[in-house]
Design a protein around this motif. Sequence first.
Motif, PDB file in Angstrom:
ATOM      1  N   VAL A 184      27.504  18.264  29.533  1.00 32.87           N
ATOM      2  CA  VAL A 184      27.535  18.824  28.176  1.00 32.87           C
ATOM      3  C   VAL A 184      28.722  19.771  28.038  1.00 32.87           C
ATOM      4  CG1 VAL A 184      26.285  20.232  26.494  1.00 32.87           C
ATOM      5  CG2 VAL A 184      25.025  18.592  27.906  1.00 32.87           C
ATOM      6  N   LEU A 185      28.921  20.608  29.068  1.00 34.12           N
ATOM      7  CA  LEU A 185      30.055  21.539  29.053  1.00 34.12           C
ATOM      8  C   LEU A 185      31.373  20.767  28.981  1.00 34.12           C
ATOM      9  CD1 LEU A 185      31.335  24.340  29.320  1.00 34.12           C
ATOM     10  CD2 LEU A 185      31.026  24.186  31.794  1.00 34.12           C
ATOM     11  N   THR A 186      31.491  19.729  29.778  1.00 36.95           N
ATOM     12  CA  THR A 186      32.709  18.908  29.762  1.00 36.95           C
ATOM     13  C   THR A 186      32.936  18.314  28.370  1.00 36.95           C
ATOM     14  OG1 THR A 186      32.285  18.326  32.061  1.00 36.95           O
ATOM     15  CG2 THR A 186      33.863  16.942  30.866  1.00 36.95           C
ATOM     16  N   GLY A 187      31.867  17.867  27.752  1.00 37.09           N
ATOM     17  CA  GLY A 187      31.980  17.256  26.424  1.00 37.09           C
ATOM     18  C   GLY A 187      32.462  18.221  25.370  1.00 37.09           C
ATOM     19  N   VAL A 188      31.915  19.444  25.384  1.00 37.76           N
ATOM     20  CA  VAL A 188      32.322  20.390  24.340  1.00 37.76           C
ATOM     21  C   VAL A 188      33.766  20.834  24.557  1.00 37.76           C
ATOM     22  CG1 VAL A 188      31.421  22.525  25.411  1.00 37.76           C
ATOM     23  CG2 VAL A 188      31.578  22.351  22.959  1.00 37.76           C
ATOM     24  N   ILE A 189      34.157  21.033  25.822  1.00 36.85           N
ATOM     25  CA  ILE A 189      35.555  21.410  26.102  1.00 36.85           C
ATOM     26  C   ILE A 189      36.491  20.275  25.664  1.00 36.85           C
ATOM     27  CG2 ILE A 189      37.225  21.864  27.950  1.00 36.85           C
ATOM     28  CD1 ILE A 189      34.945  23.348  29.447  1.00 36.85           C
ATOM     29  N   ALA A 190      36.105  19.057  25.959  1.00 36.21           N
ATOM     30  CA  ALA A 190      36.936  17.908  25.579  1.00 36.21           C
ATOM     31  C   ALA A 190      37.070  17.799  24.064  1.00 36.21           C
ATOM     32  CB  ALA A 190      36.331  16.626  26.154  1.00 36.21           C
ATOM     33  N   SER A 191      35.978  18.079  23.353  1.00 34.34           N
ATOM     34  CA  SER A 191      36.040  17.983  21.890  1.00 34.34           C
ATOM     35  C   SER A 191      36.964  19.049  21.305  1.00 34.34           C
ATOM     36  CB  SER A 191      34.637  18.079  21.277  1.00 34.34           C
ATOM     37  OG  SER A 191      34.111  19.371  21.435  1.00 34.34           O
ATOM     38  N   PHE A 192      36.918  20.264  21.865  1.00 29.80           N
ATOM     39  CA  PHE A 192      37.835  21.318  21.404  1.00 29.80           C
ATOM     40  C   PHE A 192      39.280  20.927  21.710  1.00 29.80           C
ATOM     41  CE2 PHE A 192      34.466  24.917  21.873  1.00 29.80           C
ATOM     42  CZ  PHE A 192      33.961  24.603  20.633  1.00 29.80           C
ATOM     43  N   ALA A 193      39.509  20.444  22.922  1.00 30.77           N
ATOM     44  CA  ALA A 193      40.870  20.077  23.320  1.00 30.77           C
ATOM     45  C   ALA A 193      41.386  18.926  22.466  1.00 30.77           C
ATOM     46  CB  ALA A 193      40.899  19.702  24.803  1.00 30.77           C
ATOM     47  N   ALA A 194      40.499  17.978  22.160  1.00 30.74           N
ATOM     48  CA  ALA A 194      40.911  16.820  21.353  1.00 30.74           C
ATOM     49  C   ALA A 194      41.304  17.239  19.941  1.00 30.74           C
ATOM     50  CB  ALA A 194      39.769  15.807  21.293  1.00 30.74           C
ATOM     51  N   LYS A 195      40.787  18.380  19.488  1.00 36.12           N
ATOM     52  CA  LYS A 195      41.129  18.882  18.149  1.00 36.12           C
ATOM     53  C   LYS A 195      42.320  19.833  18.187  1.00 36.12           C
ATOM     54  CE  LYS A 195      38.483  17.087  14.970  1.00 36.12           C
ATOM     55  NZ  LYS A 195      39.073  16.471  13.761  1.00 36.12           N
ATOM     56  N   GLY A 196      43.004  19.858  19.294  1.00 36.82           N
ATOM     57  CA  GLY A 196      44.257  20.600  19.361  1.00 36.82           C
ATOM     58  C   GLY A 196      44.143  22.032  19.816  1.00 36.82           C
ATOM     59  N   ILE A 197      42.953  22.479  20.187  1.00 35.56           N
ATOM     60  CA  ILE A 197      42.818  23.836  20.698  1.00 35.56           C
ATOM     61  C   ILE A 197      43.411  23.868  22.103  1.00 35.56           C
ATOM     62  CG2 ILE A 197      41.148  25.624  21.382  1.00 35.56           C
ATOM     63  CD1 ILE A 197      39.310  24.461  19.161  1.00 35.56           C
ATOM     64  N   PRO A 198      44.303  24.833  22.407  1.00 33.06           N
ATOM     65  CA  PRO A 198      44.910  24.899  23.742  1.00 33.06           C
ATOM     66  C   PRO A 198      43.843  24.871  24.838  1.00 33.06           C
ATOM     67  CG  PRO A 198      45.945  26.469  22.281  1.00 33.06           C
ATOM     68  CD  PRO A 198      44.777  25.904  21.536  1.00 33.06           C
ATOM     69  N   LEU A 199      44.168  24.257  25.957  1.00 34.71           N
ATOM     70  CA  LEU A 199      43.155  23.954  26.968  1.00 34.71           C
ATOM     71  C   LEU A 199      42.434  25.197  27.500  1.00 34.71           C
ATOM     72  CD1 LEU A 199      41.970  21.439  28.139  1.00 34.71           C
ATOM     73  CD2 LEU A 199      43.627  21.549  30.004  1.00 34.71           C
ATOM     74  N   PHE A 200      43.181  26.277  27.744  1.00 31.31           N
ATOM     75  CA  PHE A 200      42.536  27.481  28.264  1.00 31.31           C
ATOM     76  C   PHE A 200      41.526  28.025  27.253  1.00 31.31           C
ATOM     77  CE2 PHE A 200      42.251  32.081  28.991  1.00 31.31           C
ATOM     78  CZ  PHE A 200      41.896  32.109  30.331  1.00 31.31           C
ATOM     79  N   GLU A 201      41.945  28.081  25.982  1.00 32.09           N
ATOM     80  CA  GLU A 201      41.055  28.581  24.926  1.00 32.09           C
ATOM     81  C   GLU A 201      39.869  27.631  24.734  1.00 32.09           C
ATOM     82  OE1 GLU A 201      44.370  28.780  24.731  1.00 32.09           O
ATOM     83  OE2 GLU A 201      44.492  30.969  24.723  1.00 32.09           O
ATOM     84  N   ALA A 202      40.122  26.333  24.863  1.00 29.95           N
ATOM     85  CA  ALA A 202      39.037  25.349  24.730  1.00 29.95           C
ATOM     86  C   ALA A 202      37.992  25.541  25.838  1.00 29.95           C
ATOM     87  CB  ALA A 202      39.608  23.936  24.780  1.00 29.95           C
ATOM     88  N   CYS A 203      38.464  25.765  27.053  1.00 30.78           N
ATOM     89  CA  CYS A 203      37.546  25.989  28.181  1.00 30.78           C
ATOM     90  C   CYS A 203      36.767  27.292  27.998  1.00 30.78           C
ATOM     91  CB  CYS A 203      38.333  26.043  29.496  1.00 30.78           C
ATOM     92  SG  CYS A 203      39.060  24.474  29.967  1.00 30.78           S
ATOM     93  N   ARG A 204      37.478  28.317  27.573  1.00 31.34           N
ATOM     94  CA  ARG A 204      36.845  29.627  27.397  1.00 31.34           C
ATOM     95  C   ARG A 204      35.771  29.570  26.306  1.00 31.34           C
ATOM     96  NH1 ARG A 204      40.997  34.109  25.752  1.00 31.34           N
ATOM     97  NH2 ARG A 204      40.684  33.074  23.771  1.00 31.34           N
ATOM     98  N   ALA A 205      36.112  28.956  25.180  1.00 27.54           N
ATOM     99  CA  ALA A 205      35.150  28.863  24.073  1.00 27.54           C
ATOM    100  C   ALA A 205      33.987  27.941  24.442  1.00 27.54           C
ATOM    101  CB  ALA A 205      35.854  28.349  22.819  1.00 27.54           C
ATOM    102  N   GLY A 206      34.299  26.838  25.110  1.00 28.63           N
ATOM    103  CA  GLY A 206      33.243  25.903  25.499  1.00 28.63           C
ATOM    104  C   GLY A 206      32.251  26.540  26.452  1.00 28.63           C
ATOM    105  N   ALA A 207      32.763  27.245  27.456  1.00 28.33           N
ATOM    106  CA  ALA A 207      31.876  27.894  28.428  1.00 28.33           C
ATOM    107  C   ALA A 207      31.030  28.976  27.762  1.00 28.33           C
ATOM    108  CB  ALA A 207      32.716  28.498  29.564  1.00 28.33           C
ATOM    109  N   TYR A 208      31.661  29.696  26.842  1.00 30.68           N
ATOM    110  CA  TYR A 208      30.920  30.759  26.143  1.00 30.68           C
ATOM    111  C   TYR A 208      29.773  30.168  25.317  1.00 30.68           C
ATOM    112  CZ  TYR A 208      29.871  34.863  23.347  1.00 30.68           C
ATOM    113  OH  TYR A 208      29.211  35.906  22.750  1.00 30.68           O
ATOM    114  N   LEU A 209      30.088  29.140  24.523  1.00 28.96           N
ATOM    115  CA  LEU A 209      29.060  28.534  23.664  1.00 28.96           C
ATOM    116  C   LEU A 209      27.959  27.870  24.491  1.00 28.96           C
ATOM    117  CD1 LEU A 209      31.189  26.914  20.830  1.00 28.96           C
ATOM    118  CD2 LEU A 209      29.550  28.782  20.584  1.00 28.96           C
ATOM    119  N   HIS A 210      28.357  27.230  25.579  1.00 22.37           N
ATOM    120  CA  HIS A 210      27.418  26.581  26.489  1.00 22.37           C
ATOM    121  C   HIS A 210      26.404  27.606  27.028  1.00 22.37           C
ATOM    122  CE1 HIS A 210      26.654  24.493  30.508  1.00 22.37           C
ATOM    123  NE2 HIS A 210      26.460  23.503  29.652  1.00 22.37           N
ATOM    124  N   GLY A 211      26.923  28.745  27.481  1.00 23.52           N
ATOM    125  CA  GLY A 211      26.047  29.798  28.011  1.00 23.52           C
ATOM    126  C   GLY A 211      25.220  30.454  26.915  1.00 23.52           C
TER     127      GLY A 211
END
Lengths: 90, 200
Positions: free
Chosen positions: A34-61
Amino acid sequence: VLKGAYTVIASPDGRVNVNPTGNPALAKAGTGDVLTGVIASFAAKGIPLFEACRAGAYLHGLTADKLAQKKPLYGITASDVAEMMGEQLL
Amino acid sequence: MKKNFPKTALIPALILALMLSACSGVIKVNPDNLGLNKSYVFKADISYGEFSAKAEFKRVNESHWEIALTEPYALNGLKYVYKSGKITATFGALGAEFSAGAQSEAIYKLIADMFENAFCGTGGVRVAQASKTDVNISGKAGDKTYELILDKKSKKPLSLKIPALNLTAEFSDAGISDIVVFFQDEEPSDNVPDGVRVIE
């Protein structure tokens, strides 16, 4: 992304972020997917990878923390996290 | 045997009662006249149960708000548009819409609803009282009661409490255009027992 009790996000340029959200309910089969999916969706929408990972991990938790207010940790599944994560943007 | 209350004691008692009411320095105000039914901006430091957030609120016009999240840091850049009762989010190029159930619990929407209720009367009745330093507005938006406090002189919002959600918000850096300075000649005085007035 090093998923753990406090997930660590590190970038080759030296940036490091320790995610403050989450609980042991995320130590279950499928929650990493699930975490991988949300990070991938952010990255696919053009959010820089570090920010995508940070936001994805935050929302996941955060989703797991909100779920833990409604049901016991052992009852939370990866599907619960996936279903509720969108609402955490609010 | 019944004793008559001496008439000479009546006048001092009335004066004392008037002075006591004046000492509270509280006057009722009409929230419609506070000048916050226009465009304004403010920053909010929000505490909500175990969670906290910081956001910048902009009231564009009636029932139209733009909200930008600045903290938690991981969600910096998340923006909301709340227009005509519907809230949407954007995060980078990602756009999101939400179910009615999810929207009803959205704290940023609720805060905007409280402001609409407080200054435009949208969604229910509210009561506003001014003391020497601030204006306190109590009301209900949806099924939630709230207490909103403004600085009396500047009319800038200071804080908001929504007890049912254990939510408190502290406001700063408010920028408000066309403030109506209607309190200038309406200062309650400790010396003049003017009682409670309604400012229209």
